[in-house]
Design an enzyme around this catalytic site. Structure first.
Site, PDB file in Angstrom:
ATOM      1  N   ASP A 188     -20.891 -53.178  58.887  1.00  0.00           N
ATOM      2  CA  ASP A 188     -20.157 -53.731  58.035  1.00  0.00           C
ATOM      3  C   ASP A 188     -20.989 -54.418  56.918  1.00  0.00           C
ATOM      4  OD1 ASP A 188     -17.948 -55.410  56.836  1.00  0.00           O
ATOM      5  OD2 ASP A 188     -17.843 -56.878  58.328  1.00  0.00           O
ATOM      6  N   HIS A 212     -19.581 -58.321  62.684  1.00  0.00           N
ATOM      7  CA  HIS A 212     -19.728 -59.819  62.967  1.00  0.00           C
ATOM      8  C   HIS A 212     -20.301 -60.069  64.508  1.00  0.00           C
ATOM      9  CE1 HIS A 212     -16.504 -60.663  59.782  1.00  0.00           C
ATOM     10  NE2 HIS A 212     -17.341 -59.677  59.429  1.00  0.00           N
ATOM     11  N   ASP A 246     -22.253 -58.358  50.454  1.00  0.00           N
ATOM     12  CA  ASP A 246     -22.705 -59.465  51.595  1.00  0.00           C
ATOM     13  C   ASP A 246     -22.462 -59.238  53.038  1.00  0.00           C
ATOM     14  OD1 ASP A 246     -20.144 -59.311  50.868  1.00  0.00           O
ATOM     15  OD2 ASP A 246     -19.586 -61.518  51.496  1.00  0.00           O
ATOM     16  N   GLU A 296     -17.150 -60.714  49.621  1.00  0.00           N
ATOM     17  CA  GLU A 296     -16.024 -60.280  50.374  1.00  0.00           C
ATOM     18  C   GLU A 296     -15.694 -60.988  51.724  1.00  0.00           C
ATOM     19  OE1 GLU A 296     -13.837 -58.002  53.357  1.00  0.00           O
ATOM     20  OE2 GLU A 296     -15.683 -58.487  53.616  1.00  0.00           O
ATOM     21  N   GLU A 297     -17.073 -61.256  52.489  1.00  0.00           N
ATOM     22  CA  GLU A 297     -16.854 -61.979  53.511  1.00  0.00           C
ATOM     23  C   GLU A 297     -16.338 -63.484  53.680  1.00  0.00           C
ATOM     24  OE1 GLU A 297     -17.006 -60.864  56.336  1.00  0.00           O
ATOM     25  OE2 GLU A 297     -18.398 -58.902  56.279  1.00  0.00           O
TER      26      GLU A 297
HETATM   27 ZN   LIG Z   1     -16.731 -55.620  55.734  1.00  0.00          ZN
END
Ligand SMILES: [Zn+2]
Ligand SMILES: *[C@@H]1O[C@H](CO)[C@@H](O)[C@H](O)[C@H]1NC(C)=O
Ligand SMILES: *[C@@H]1O[C@H](CO)[C@@H](O)[C@H](O)[C@H]1NC(C)=O
Ligand SMILES: *[C@@H]1O[C@H](CO)[C@@H](O)[C@H](O)[C@H]1NC(C)=O
Ligand SMILES: *[C@@H]1O[C@H](CO)[C@@H](O)[C@H](O)[C@H]1NC(C)=O
Ligand SMILES: *[C@@H]1O[C@H](CO)[C@@H](O)[C@H](O)[C@H]1NC(C)=O
Length: 440
Positions: free
Chosen positions: A131, A404, A99, A165-166
């Protein structure tokens, strides 16, 4: 007429060159990276179906076995396995998450899911480029090269892809790490995501900080805005806020004085304050002292912090019952494992996995920066909490940290170098026949 015909021919010729160039490139590590980046696995509604199908297809093309487990429906965990010649030895696990955080398209120079390749600078732009879809593809590409060279691992290598995970990993790695399926993998050493570095060295992380969500509440008699009296809710809360701010400053001073890294101190940052009596028209009553007030903090503890000391500080100084204050702490992870040990992986030669990892990176002509604690938090904590040594590592140097952020990108040469680095790491780790018990 003749001339324009010539032009047409010329353009057709030119176009066919471009086309053949593209089709020639259609199945390379870079185009496979682009394809994986084009799957929209962003929150709040990630759909994991298509990327999982893509990855299973990749694993088939590598003759690897794969299986998908859904601990929570529509939130699959994928495990791709390369069986070693001695599968009884503890295995190597290479993890990444499927994700991504959302992207505000209008603020990007290229659409965030186009995985646009800018041929001027070699940058590939996409949400997830750093990421952490890069490592998810690099693991498999490294295995592809190793296989093509006839390399056979001694230890079994597992490559895992986890959802969520996020948003904390609770329906992803948390459930996976604590499952029977995970314990059956008999993992002896694991790797997970790290972060980019602007400098010329790769960063490596041996621990994550643990987040706590702390809410402090105060109550008191309400009163007219003009009245001076003791023990109002706001007054009680402001006293606490001052105490917290002093503690925050004391921690930050260590960082400013160069005595500790940001990630080595306790950070405590206010994220909201809530108070005030609202009238029927929606405005706050400016002549009214409220009977309730609260403040929320994001607190992050490095692994060596003592959770009991922190709790005592909150109970006695930040939210003392004697001032009619209450508090809640939501611990979003553990500071000690079930044996009471610190949740961190030794990053020195006392840990044979460290030496193997470091030498494997250096064998590719690269250098590691001083090992760090990650200031934020990843899924790595769930694996380290089991006593399994793990390093966080994403081989991205000379690269701005854009996780991000808008215009997240990774340069083609950095991506390709990363594959070479993982080739070296995977071959070294999976060839290690030494101690079979877990190290920590
Ligand atoms: Zn990550
Ligand atoms: C997810 O995407 C697949 C196609 O890739 C589609 O068939 C499926 O319906 C989608 N699931 C949801 C919940 O939208
Ligand atoms: C599966 O992999 C093969 C071989 O790499 C490729 O030709 C095919 O397009 C892939 N299919 C999907 C759905 O990704
Ligand atoms: C997969 O197995 C097939 C059949 O044994 C073989 O032809 C192919 O080269 C193998 N591919 C890889 C990447 O190992
Ligand atoms: C706490 O609440 C009690 C009961 O309402 C009140 O008498 C007392 O003054 C309060 N103390 C403080 C410090 O706010
Ligand atoms: C290695 O690191 C661990 C954990 O940080 C530490 O306790 C130990 O003393 C170090 N050992 C050596 C030989 O430096």
């Amino acid at each position: 007429m003749a001339i324009s015909h010539l032009y047409t021919l010329f353009f057709l010729f030119f176009f066919s060159i471009i086309k053949s160039h593209v089709s020639e490139q259609e199945n390379t590590p870079i185009t496979r990276f682009q394809r994986y980046l084009q799957f929209k696995t962003t929150h709040p509604n990630p759909n994991y179906t298509a990327p999982i199908t893509f990855l299973i297809n990749q694993s088939k093309s590598l003759n690897l076995t794969s299986r998908t487990i859904e601990f929570v429906s529509n939130k699959p965990v994928l495990i791709i396995t390369w069986i070693g010649s001695n599968p009884k030895l503890p295995s190597i696990l290479l993890n990444s998450h499927l994700d991504s955080v959302p992207a505000e398209s209008e603020k990007w120079i290229y659409p965030p899911f186009s995985a646009h390749y800018d041929s001027n600078n070699g940058n590939i732009y996409a949400r997830g480029a750093q990421d952490d879809k890069c490592i998810g593809v690099q693991y498999l590409e490294a295995i592809r090269y190793l296989k093509s060279k006839g390399f056979v691992p001694i230890r079994t290598v597992h490559v895992s892809y986890v959802p969520e995970e996020e948003i904390g990993g609770f329906d992803g790695m948390c459930k996976f790490a604590n499952s029977l399926e995970f314990s059956e993998l008999n993992v002896g050493f694991a790797m997970d995501e790290g972060q980019a570095n602007l400098g010329d060295e790769f960063r490596v992380f041996y621990a994550d900080r643990t987040p706590w969500e702390v809410v402090i509440r105060a109550v008191g008699e309400p009163g007219h805005g003009a009245k001076l009296y003791d023990n109002g809710a706001m007054e009680n809360l402001m006293k606490s806020v001052e105490m917290v701010s002093k503690f925050r400053e004391s921690q930050f001073d260590f960082v400013k004085a160069g005595k500790a890294a940001n990630s080595e101190v306790v950070s405590v940052n206010p994220v909201y304050m809530k108070a005030g009596t609202v009238s029927s028209n929606g405005d706050v009553m400016m002549n009214m002292q409220p009977s309730e007030a609260e403040v929320g903090y994001d607190l992050r503890l490095p692994p060596m912090a003592d959770p009991d000391v922190m709790k005592k500080r909150i109970a006695e100084e930040w939210a003392p019952a004697i001032r009619n204050m209450t508090y809640t702490i939501k611990e979003k992870g553990m500071l000690r494992d079930h044996l009471g040990r610190l949740i961190m992986t030794p990053a020195n030669d006392s840990n044979p996995w460290w030496s193997i990892f470091k030498q494997a990176v250096e064998a590719t002509g690269e250098k590691l920066a001083k090992p760090e604690i990650l200031a934020s938090t990843t899924d790595a904590r769930y694996i380290r909490a089991l006593g399994i040594p793990l390093f966080g590592f994403s081989p991205m140097k000379n690269t701005p940290i854009l996780l991000h952020d808008h215009n997240e990108f990774l340069k083609d040469t950095v991506f390709m170098k990363g594959i070479e680095v993982y080739e070296s790491i995977i071959s070294a780790l999976s060839s290690y026949e030494g101690v079979t018990d877990q190290v920590i």
